[in-house]
Structures are given as C-alpha cells and as structure tokens.
Design a protein around this motif. Structure first.
Motif, mmCIF file in Angstrom:
data_model
loop_
_atom_site.group_PDB
_atom_site.id
_atom_site.type_symbol
_atom_site.label_atom_id
_atom_site.label_comp_id
_atom_site.label_asym_id
_atom_site.label_seq_id
_atom_site.Cartn_x
_atom_site.Cartn_y
_atom_site.Cartn_z
ATOM 1 N N PRO A 40 0.811 -1.227 0.000
ATOM 2 C CA PRO A 40 0.000 0.000 0.000
ATOM 3 C C PRO A 40 0.846 1.280 0.000
ATOM 4 C CG PRO A 40 -0.996 -1.615 1.446
ATOM 5 C CD PRO A 40 0.337 -2.183 1.011
ATOM 6 N N ASP A 41 1.944 1.321 0.762
ATOM 7 C CA ASP A 41 2.786 2.524 0.794
ATOM 8 C C ASP A 41 3.429 2.794 -0.564
ATOM 9 O OD1 ASP A 41 2.165 2.782 3.454
ATOM 10 O OD2 ASP A 41 4.049 1.938 4.172
ATOM 11 N N LEU A 46 3.556 5.910 -5.745
ATOM 12 C CA LEU A 46 3.511 5.916 -7.200
ATOM 13 C C LEU A 46 2.254 6.608 -7.715
ATOM 14 C CD1 LEU A 46 4.752 2.329 -8.140
ATOM 15 C CD2 LEU A 46 5.960 4.482 -8.492
ATOM 16 N N CYS A 47 1.122 6.315 -7.112
ATOM 17 C CA CYS A 47 -0.142 6.934 -7.533
ATOM 18 C C CYS A 47 -0.090 8.446 -7.392
ATOM 19 C CB CYS A 47 -1.310 6.384 -6.734
ATOM 20 S SG CYS A 47 -1.780 4.733 -7.224
ATOM 21 N N ASP A 48 0.451 8.927 -6.278
ATOM 22 C CA ASP A 48 0.561 10.375 -6.066
ATOM 23 C C ASP A 48 1.416 11.023 -7.147
ATOM 24 O OD1 ASP A 48 -1.043 10.262 -3.820
ATOM 25 O OD2 ASP A 48 0.628 10.332 -2.400
ATOM 26 N N GLU A 49 2.582 10.422 -7.418
ATOM 27 C CA GLU A 49 3.479 10.977 -8.432
ATOM 28 C C GLU A 49 2.825 10.974 -9.808
ATOM 29 O OE1 GLU A 49 7.710 10.033 -10.700
ATOM 30 O OE2 GLU A 49 7.172 8.847 -8.948
ATOM 31 N N LEU A 50 2.217 9.874 -10.176
ATOM 32 C CA LEU A 50 1.620 9.755 -11.505
ATOM 33 C C LEU A 50 0.393 10.652 -11.661
ATOM 34 C CD1 LEU A 50 2.037 5.896 -11.856
ATOM 35 C CD2 LEU A 50 3.319 7.657 -13.119
ATOM 36 N N THR A 51 -0.396 10.772 -10.622
ATOM 37 C CA THR A 51 -1.570 11.645 -10.667
ATOM 38 C C THR A 51 -1.143 13.101 -10.791
ATOM 39 O OG1 THR A 51 -2.837 10.052 -9.372
ATOM 40 C CG2 THR A 51 -3.686 12.303 -9.458
ATOM 41 N N ARG A 52 -0.115 13.490 -10.042
ATOM 42 C CA ARG A 52 0.406 14.860 -10.159
ATOM 43 C C ARG A 52 0.933 15.132 -11.565
ATOM 44 N NH1 ARG A 52 2.813 13.693 -5.269
ATOM 45 N NH2 ARG A 52 4.847 13.568 -6.279
ATOM 46 N N ALA A 53 1.402 14.094 -12.244
ATOM 47 C CA ALA A 53 1.897 14.227 -13.620
ATOM 48 C C ALA A 53 0.754 14.204 -14.642
ATOM 49 C CB ALA A 53 2.898 13.115 -13.924
ATOM 50 N N GLY A 54 -0.491 14.136 -14.167
ATOM 51 C CA GLY A 54 -1.640 14.189 -15.057
ATOM 52 C C GLY A 54 -2.078 12.854 -15.631
ATOM 53 N N LYS A 55 -1.621 11.758 -15.035
ATOM 54 C CA LYS A 55 -1.973 10.429 -15.535
ATOM 55 C C LYS A 55 -3.186 9.875 -14.784
ATOM 56 C CE LYS A 55 1.938 10.853 -17.626
ATOM 57 N NZ LYS A 55 1.932 11.557 -18.889
ATOM 58 N N LYS A 56 -3.993 9.095 -15.490
ATOM 59 C CA LYS A 56 -5.064 8.349 -14.835
ATOM 60 C C LYS A 56 -4.473 6.988 -14.481
ATOM 61 C CE LYS A 56 -9.275 8.811 -15.994
ATOM 62 N NZ LYS A 56 -10.569 8.778 -16.703
ATOM 63 N N VAL A 57 -4.515 6.644 -13.208
ATOM 64 C CA VAL A 57 -3.868 5.432 -12.716
ATOM 65 C C VAL A 57 -4.904 4.335 -12.493
ATOM 66 C CG1 VAL A 57 -2.469 4.433 -10.875
ATOM 67 C CG2 VAL A 57 -2.046 6.780 -11.626
ATOM 68 N N TYR A 58 -4.609 3.159 -13.046
ATOM 69 C CA TYR A 58 -5.427 1.963 -12.853
ATOM 70 C C TYR A 58 -4.611 0.940 -12.076
ATOM 71 C CZ TYR A 58 -8.818 3.512 -16.335
ATOM 72 O OH TYR A 58 -9.784 4.191 -17.008
ATOM 73 N N HIS A 71 -8.156 -12.086 -3.467
ATOM 74 C CA HIS A 71 -9.307 -11.279 -3.879
ATOM 75 C C HIS A 71 -9.444 -10.057 -2.974
ATOM 76 C CE1 HIS A 71 -13.469 -10.308 -4.979
ATOM 77 N NE2 HIS A 71 -13.240 -11.004 -6.084
ATOM 78 N N ARG A 72 -9.347 -10.265 -1.690
ATOM 79 C CA ARG A 72 -9.463 -9.172 -0.714
ATOM 80 C C ARG A 72 -8.332 -8.153 -0.880
ATOM 81 N NH1 ARG A 72 -10.388 -12.198 3.198
ATOM 82 N NH2 ARG A 72 -8.237 -12.549 3.826
ATOM 83 N N ALA A 73 -7.112 -8.628 -1.125
ATOM 84 C CA ALA A 73 -5.963 -7.728 -1.297
ATOM 85 C C ALA A 73 -6.195 -6.790 -2.484
ATOM 86 C CB ALA A 73 -4.679 -8.527 -1.480
ATOM 87 N N PHE A 74 -6.744 -7.330 -3.580
ATOM 88 C CA PHE A 74 -7.009 -6.476 -4.736
ATOM 89 C C PHE A 74 -8.131 -5.487 -4.442
ATOM 90 C CE2 PHE A 74 -9.124 -5.479 -8.777
ATOM 91 C CZ PHE A 74 -8.090 -4.790 -9.369
ATOM 92 N N ARG A 75 -9.177 -5.936 -3.768
ATOM 93 C CA ARG A 75 -10.273 -5.010 -3.404
ATOM 94 C C ARG A 75 -9.737 -3.869 -2.555
ATOM 95 N NH1 ARG A 75 -13.308 -9.721 -1.833
ATOM 96 N NH2 ARG A 75 -13.148 -8.914 0.279
ATOM 97 N N ASP A 76 -8.822 -4.166 -1.636
ATOM 98 C CA ASP A 76 -8.234 -3.121 -0.789
ATOM 99 C C ASP A 76 -7.436 -2.117 -1.619
ATOM 100 O OD1 ASP A 76 -9.384 -4.382 1.379
ATOM 101 O OD2 ASP A 76 -7.513 -5.297 2.078
ATOM 102 N N LEU A 77 -6.675 -2.612 -2.608
ATOM 103 C CA LEU A 77 -5.925 -1.711 -3.490
ATOM 104 C C LEU A 77 -6.879 -0.876 -4.342
ATOM 105 C CD1 LEU A 77 -2.995 -3.984 -4.729
ATOM 106 C CD2 LEU A 77 -2.907 -2.193 -2.986
ATOM 107 N N ALA A 78 -7.950 -1.488 -4.814
ATOM 108 C CA ALA A 78 -8.918 -0.784 -5.659
ATOM 109 C C ALA A 78 -9.527 0.405 -4.918
ATOM 110 C CB ALA A 78 -10.015 -1.744 -6.113
ATOM 111 N N GLN A 79 -9.772 0.255 -3.634
ATOM 112 C CA GLN A 79 -10.347 1.343 -2.850
ATOM 113 C C GLN A 79 -9.437 2.565 -2.819
ATOM 114 O OE1 GLN A 79 -11.094 -0.441 0.970
ATOM 115 N NE2 GLN A 79 -13.127 -1.112 0.372
ATOM 116 N N ARG A 80 -8.153 2.355 -2.960
ATOM 117 C CA ARG A 80 -7.193 3.457 -2.897
ATOM 118 C C ARG A 80 -7.191 4.288 -4.176
ATOM 119 N NH1 ARG A 80 -4.461 1.479 1.525
ATOM 120 N NH2 ARG A 80 -2.677 2.869 1.652
#
Length: 170
Positions: A40-41, A46-58, A71-80
């Motif tokens: 998660p960290d 990475l998400c913060d950096e990429l979002t600040r660069a104007g990217k849509k992160v999947y 399955h649960r681990a992916f659901r937890d990441l998806a929420q972020r």
C-alpha cells in the motif's frame, strides 16, 4: 508488470512513465502475488506521483485468483485508486463500484461477451492480441464499450498457476 523486474527497476520505470505523453498508467501484479512489490505505501507513492503528472492510474488485478486473501488484497488496493483493470472474471462484481477496464487476459473473443461486460459497466475492453483484424473490427463495431488493443510490446504466451518465484520458494 508482466516480468519480475524487482522494486527498484519497477519504480524507475514508473518514474519514466510520469514524464511520457501517455494518458493511462497501470500498476500492479498480474502474474504472481508472491513476487509483488505493490505494498500500500509503495502504491500510494507511485499513484501520487503519476496523478500529479496528469496520468489516470489503474490498478491491475491478478490473472489467476487462487483464494479469498488474493481477492481481498485487490479489493483493498482498488479502494485506494478507484480505477481498476480486471484480468479475471473474479473481479467483475467490482465494476459496480469502480471505473473498470479489462486487461488482455480476460479473453473477450466476440461481441456478445464484450456487450455482457459493457452491461456490467465495464468502460473499456482490451481485446486479445491473437484476434484477426476482422474479429477486432467486428467486436469494436458491435460493442457499446470502448475497445483497446495492444500494438507494441511483448505478447505473453501463457499464464501459469505457479510462477518461477513460487516454484523456487517451494
């Protein structure tokens, strides 16, 4: 990341992508949960950096889901992130809660399947690399969701339920 690059090389790759003229960036492990370095960290940074660069992160899902923990681990990441790429039908139910695209491993070989996914609120469908031009054109013409096709890079030749790292760890 279809290959095991290690955290340092993977992080460097995503730093480079932040400066590239691309709209979407996919993060996550599609092949082997054992080798994944997407804690998660790490993901948040990475998400913060990429979002600040104007990217849509999947966030990309595993191709083969073996248990509820994965399955649960992916659901937890998806929420972020709220935008996900599903590579297994095990995650189709998440399309009701997030922005969803399919990955190349979901095996969409005809417009009937593509439209079933669109009815489940999938926004974009990646078509398999091995389809003929006629099949691609037919699906794209008849599908109500956007379609996508990989046109550059390495084409996977198979997905195994046990990756090399898992075998080496016994």
């Amino acid at each position: 990341a279809p290959s095991h690059w290690g955290r340092e090389k993977l992080e460097s790759f995503y730093h480079e992508l932040a400066r590239c003229p691309v709209d979407y960036i996919y993060l996550g492990e599609t092949a082997c949960p054992v080798r994944s370095c997407f804690s998660p960290d790490f993901l948040d940074r990475l998400c913060d950096e990429l979002t600040r660069a104007g990217k849509k992160v999947y966030i990309s899902s595993l191709t083969l889901v073996r248990n509820e923990k994965q399955h649960r681990a992916f659901r937890d990441l998806a929420q972020r992130v709220q935008h996900i790429e599903i590579n297994s039908p095990a995650f189709l139910g998440l399309a009701l809660h997030y922005h969803v695209v399919t990955g190349m491993f979901l095996n969409v070989y005809n417009s009937v399947t593509a439209n079933i996914l669109a009815e489940h609120k999938v926004e974009r469908i990646m078509l398999p690399c091995e389809l003929s031009f006629q099949s691609i054109a037919s699906i794209a013409k008849r599908c109500t969701a956007a379609t996508e096709l990989i046109v550059h890079g390495h084409i996977p030749i198979g997905i195994s339920g046990t990756c090399q790292m898992a075998r080496s760890l016994g």
